[in-house]
Design an enzyme around this catalytic site. Sequence first.
Site, PDB file in Angstrom:
ATOM      1  N   HIS A 151       8.441  -2.668  -1.872  1.00 11.18           N
ATOM      2  CA  HIS A 151       8.663  -2.503  -2.225  1.00 11.18           C
ATOM      3  C   HIS A 151       9.517  -2.221  -3.699  1.00 11.18           C
ATOM      4  O   HIS A 151       9.212  -2.430  -4.657  1.00 11.18           O
ATOM      5  CB  HIS A 151       7.546  -0.761  -3.379  1.00 11.18           C
ATOM      6  CG  HIS A 151       5.687  -0.935  -3.274  1.00 11.18           C
ATOM      7  ND1 HIS A 151       5.664   0.186  -1.531  1.00 11.18           N
ATOM      8  CD2 HIS A 151       4.845  -1.176  -3.314  1.00 11.18           C
ATOM      9  CE1 HIS A 151       4.359  -0.563  -1.354  1.00 11.18           C
ATOM     10  NE2 HIS A 151       3.929  -0.785  -3.091  1.00 11.18           N
ATOM     11  N   MET A 165       5.678  -6.559   5.394  1.00 17.53           N
ATOM     12  CA  MET A 165       6.042  -4.947   5.524  1.00 17.53           C
ATOM     13  C   MET A 165       4.510  -4.493   4.203  1.00 17.53           C
ATOM     14  O   MET A 165       4.086  -5.601   3.607  1.00 17.53           O
ATOM     15  CB  MET A 165       6.767  -5.159   4.274  1.00 17.53           C
ATOM     16  CG  MET A 165       8.421  -4.486   5.643  1.00 17.53           C
ATOM     17  SD  MET A 165      10.055  -3.863   4.522  1.00 17.53           S
ATOM     18  CE  MET A 165      10.528  -4.188   5.846  1.00 17.53           C
ATOM     19  N   SER A 166       3.278  -3.712   5.054  1.00 17.88           N
ATOM     20  CA  SER A 166       2.625  -3.342   4.445  1.00 17.88           C
ATOM     21  C   SER A 166       2.006  -1.249   4.148  1.00 17.88           C
ATOM     22  O   SER A 166       2.415  -0.799   5.090  1.00 17.88           O
ATOM     23  CB  SER A 166       1.523  -3.764   5.312  1.00 17.88           C
ATOM     24  OG  SER A 166      -0.099  -3.109   4.541  1.00 17.88           O
ATOM     25  N   GLN A 214      -4.582 -12.051  -4.691  1.00 23.11           N
ATOM     26  CA  GLN A 214      -4.491 -11.571  -5.664  1.00 23.11           C
ATOM     27  C   GLN A 214      -3.260 -11.867  -6.701  1.00 23.11           C
ATOM     28  O   GLN A 214      -3.980 -11.916  -7.880  1.00 23.11           O
ATOM     29  CB  GLN A 214      -3.880  -9.455  -5.232  1.00 23.11           C
ATOM     30  CG  GLN A 214      -3.230  -9.058  -6.363  1.00 23.11           C
ATOM     31  CD  GLN A 214      -3.123  -7.302  -5.732  1.00 23.11           C
ATOM     32  OE1 GLN A 214      -4.044  -6.888  -5.380  1.00 23.11           O
ATOM     33  NE2 GLN A 214      -2.080  -6.979  -5.827  1.00 23.11           N
ATOM     34  N   GLU A 235       3.804 -11.459  -3.012  1.00 27.52           N
ATOM     35  CA  GLU A 235       3.273 -12.605  -1.880  1.00 27.52           C
ATOM     36  C   GLU A 235       2.329 -11.937  -0.900  1.00 27.52           C
ATOM     37  O   GLU A 235       1.745 -13.222  -0.480  1.00 27.52           O
ATOM     38  CB  GLU A 235       4.536 -13.726  -2.453  1.00 27.52           C
ATOM     39  CG  GLU A 235       4.805 -14.392  -2.834  1.00 27.52           C
ATOM     40  CD  GLU A 235       5.444 -15.894  -3.023  1.00 27.52           C
ATOM     41  OE1 GLU A 235       5.989 -15.830  -1.832  1.00 27.52           O
ATOM     42  OE2 GLU A 235       5.237 -16.417  -3.966  1.00 27.52           O
TER      43      GLU A 235
HETATM   44  O1  PAF Z   1      -1.457  -4.568  -4.543  1.00 28.22           O
HETATM   45  C1  PAF Z   1      -1.582  -2.852  -4.986  1.00 28.22           C
HETATM   46  O2  PAF Z   1      -1.540  -2.030  -4.427  1.00 28.22           O
HETATM   47  C2  PAF Z   1      -2.888  -3.210  -6.117  1.00 28.22           C
HETATM   48  O3  PAF Z   1      -4.012  -4.141  -5.455  1.00 28.22           O
HETATM   49  C3  PAF Z   1      -2.321  -3.348  -6.923  1.00 28.22           C
HETATM   50  C4  PAF Z   1      -2.326  -3.937  -8.190  1.00 28.22           C
HETATM   51  C5  PAF Z   1      -1.652  -1.839  -7.546  1.00 28.22           C
HETATM   52  C6  PAF Z   1      -4.057  -2.605  -8.071  1.00 28.22           C
HETATM   53  O4  PAF Z   1      -4.411  -1.421  -7.593  1.00 28.22           O
END
Ligand code: PAF
Length: 280
Positions: free
Chosen positions: A37, A185-186, A154, A149
């Site tokens: 993030h 990373m997740s 998404q 990415e």
């Molecule tokens: O990638 C995420 O964390 C979620 O799918 C998002 C884009 C915040 C939508 O809830």
Amino acid sequence: MEILRSRAAIENYIKRQKQNGNRIGFAPTMGALHDGHLSLYRKAEAENDIVISSIFINPTQFNNPDDLAKYPRTEEADIKLLEGAGVDAVYLPRIEDLYPDGAASRHYDYDGLEHQMEGKFRPGHFDGVGTVVETLLRQVQPDRAYFGEKDFQQLAIIRKLQQQLELPVAIEAVEIRREPGGLAMSSRNVRLSEEQRAAAVVIYETLLKVRDWFKVISIDEIQQRVAEIFSSVEGFRLEYFTIADEETLRETDFFYTGHNYRAFIAVFAGDIRLIDNIAL
Ligand code: PAF
């Protein structure tokens, strides 16, 4: 850092920023923030006057109630990380701020992007993502919005949503950040045991092998080799492995010149679902 806990609070804040002529960068998240993030915030800081993040665990995008129940919730640590990262404001909406009529998804047609990969295994997932992202973008009104990415499908779907609804925002992609061994990373990684985390490097190692094999052996053969690798990793189960066109996300069984391809993978480590992808 301003902490905004309602729709009224964010709208008020945005109004002030717009009056001051500030360009707004926005990174929506579901919390359990990590270094991946941070790269969203870094890019957003470089390209805008102020940066806003949101934290909201969106119930409508979880097709599995157990996954929703177990999703990590770390608000205090998240707020510290955001402050340390120099983020200007965090939006922590209540459910009624985003879903005044109850938590239900709107339906979207993303020109077929939604039927591939994650769409096959997580019915309704992208309607849920579209619903919350559209609502957040309308409330926050950013100039640019940032998405990683790692969730490549998404990202493609959000780009499509932006075009179809003509939302006045630029959608910006941020590269995957990896742990030292290569694991993407997740937020879900915090749920991995030490053994699972160590073993999970196989995901990225496999993608690197696939990159080497691509155009050297057939896609069929690659599929078989990947399946073999995962059948020998204890506690891991391959959900899908796909080589797809980067634009359409349609699976390919042949390499056509003039197209860009990417390999996508979803794997269960115990009950923890991990996804990753690599450009080929
Ligand atoms: O990638 C995420 O964390 C979620 O799918 C998002 C884009 C915040 C939508 O809830």
